[in-house]
Design a protein around this motif. Structure first.
Motif, PDB file in Angstrom:
ATOM      1  N   LYS A  77       0.977  -1.180  -0.095  1.00 57.06           N
ATOM      2  CA  LYS A  77      -0.001  -0.098   0.058  1.00 57.06           C
ATOM      3  C   LYS A  77       0.758   1.189  -0.003  1.00 57.06           C
ATOM      4  O   LYS A  77       1.996   1.021   0.180  1.00 57.06           O
ATOM      5  N   HIS A 102      -5.871  12.949   5.481  1.00 52.88           N
ATOM      6  CA  HIS A 102      -6.240  11.662   5.715  1.00 52.88           C
ATOM      7  C   HIS A 102      -7.693  11.145   5.281  1.00 52.88           C
ATOM      8  O   HIS A 102      -8.279  10.414   4.785  1.00 52.88           O
ATOM      9  N   ASP A 103      -8.507  12.530   5.769  1.00 48.85           N
ATOM     10  CA  ASP A 103      -9.865  12.044   5.304  1.00 48.85           C
ATOM     11  C   ASP A 103     -10.321  12.192   4.077  1.00 48.85           C
ATOM     12  O   ASP A 103     -11.340  11.565   3.563  1.00 48.85           O
ATOM     13  N   LYS A 106      -9.192   8.844   2.221  1.00 49.49           N
ATOM     14  CA  LYS A 106      -9.371   7.516   3.160  1.00 49.49           C
ATOM     15  C   LYS A 106     -10.145   6.644   2.155  1.00 49.49           C
ATOM     16  O   LYS A 106     -10.713   7.016   1.379  1.00 49.49           O
ATOM     17  N   GLY A 107      -9.798   5.279   2.136  1.00 49.84           N
ATOM     18  CA  GLY A 107     -10.364   4.317   1.244  1.00 49.84           C
ATOM     19  C   GLY A 107      -9.743   4.129  -0.224  1.00 49.84           C
ATOM     20  O   GLY A 107     -10.236   3.599  -0.903  1.00 49.84           O
ATOM     21  N   LYS A 108      -8.530   4.844  -0.416  1.00 53.30           N
ATOM     22  CA  LYS A 108      -7.874   4.747  -1.597  1.00 53.30           C
ATOM     23  C   LYS A 108      -6.493   4.128  -1.482  1.00 53.30           C
ATOM     24  O   LYS A 108      -5.664   4.259  -2.287  1.00 53.30           O
ATOM     25  N   ASN A 109      -6.354   3.095  -0.635  1.00 49.59           N
ATOM     26  CA  ASN A 109      -5.159   2.212  -0.511  1.00 49.59           C
ATOM     27  C   ASN A 109      -4.190   2.982  -0.323  1.00 49.59           C
ATOM     28  O   ASN A 109      -2.907   2.809  -0.621  1.00 49.59           O
ATOM     29  N   ASP A 111      -2.266   4.104   3.610  1.00 44.28           N
ATOM     30  CA  ASP A 111      -2.457   3.921   5.052  1.00 44.28           C
ATOM     31  C   ASP A 111      -1.614   5.143   5.632  1.00 44.28           C
ATOM     32  O   ASP A 111      -0.684   5.537   5.117  1.00 44.28           O
ATOM     33  N   THR A 134      -8.752  11.971  13.280  1.00 44.83           N
ATOM     34  CA  THR A 134      -9.462  10.617  12.842  1.00 44.83           C
ATOM     35  C   THR A 134      -8.049   9.650  12.251  1.00 44.83           C
ATOM     36  O   THR A 134      -8.514   8.356  12.179  1.00 44.83           O
ATOM     37  N   SER A 188      -0.907   5.136  -5.211  1.00 47.18           N
ATOM     38  CA  SER A 188      -1.672   4.167  -4.605  1.00 47.18           C
ATOM     39  C   SER A 188      -2.421   3.250  -5.672  1.00 47.18           C
ATOM     40  O   SER A 188      -2.645   1.838  -5.477  1.00 47.18           O
ATOM     41  N   LYS A 189      -2.547   3.741  -7.070  1.00 43.81           N
ATOM     42  CA  LYS A 189      -3.030   2.961  -7.914  1.00 43.81           C
ATOM     43  C   LYS A 189      -1.939   2.310  -8.885  1.00 43.81           C
ATOM     44  O   LYS A 189      -2.073   1.912  -9.898  1.00 43.81           O
TER      45      LYS A 189
END
Length: 195
Positions: A77, A102-103, A106-109, A111, A134, A188-189
């Motif tokens: 990741k 971060h917010d 989030k959810g895009k691979n 960390d 968060t 991340s992609k």
């Protein structure tokens, strides 16, 4: 007359700085002033184009619930790795911006591994709760690998899914920008890195 005025002015300044110091508010004031500097966007992370700068995943952390986490669990990741402490005004200054980043990603691979260097991890957890952040916070259980060893904080690294360190910044920086968000998402992609 002039000397009395100067003594009074110095007395007021010393009293003000003393009150800020002894109440602990000096960190908040310094953090606020440094956040203003960050908004100028002059302090940006450094993108690294060095094939040999590779992350070392051989160390252990503890999460907020007290569970040990092998850093190797983040392999594959994009990792936003930040070393910080609650007693560090530049760390405090960049935290709201990092939390917003971060917010947004989030959810895009991607960390976020926010490692507190405070002597008491409960201090870091309480700080996070107080500020309503968060992102997850961790503390070191084992020695920090040499590739991440840096005497200044905050220090931030971005690690690509293939393990290469692709960004690094010693000192505070402005991270929540459109360009940097796109950089993280693209990384991340596993796409071609452009920043």
């Amino acid at each position: 007359m002039k000397i009395k005025k100067e003594i009074r002015e110095w007395g007021i300044m010393i009293t003000l700085f003393g009150a800020l110091y002894f109440t602990g508010y000096y960190k908040d004031v310094a953090g606020f002033l440094q956040r203003m500097i960050l908004e100028t966007r002059l302090l940006q992370p450094n993108i690294i184009d060095d094939e040999n700068k590779v992350a070392d995943y051989q160390f252990t952390l503890m999460d907020e619930s007290g569970q040990q986490v092998d850093f190797s669990s983040f392999r594959g990741k994009t990792v936003f790795l930040n070393f910080w402490a609650t007693w560090c005004p530049p760390c405090i200054a960049e935290m709201p911006d990092i939390n917003a980043l971060h917010d947004e990603v989030k959810g895009k691979n991607i960390d976020f591994v926010m490692i507190s260097l405070d002597d008491d991890f409960n201090t870091a957890k309480a700080f996070k709760t107080k500020k309503n952040y968060t992102f997850p916070v961790y503390t070191l259980v084992s020695k920090r690998p040499d590739v991440f060893a840096n005497q200044s904080i905050p220090t931030t690294f971005v690690i690509a899914p293939d393990g290469k360190i692709i960004a690094e910044k010693s000192g505070m920086a402005k991270y929540n920008t459109e360009d940097f968000r796109n950089f993280l998402i693209t990384t991340s992609k596993n796409e071609t890195l452009v920043y």
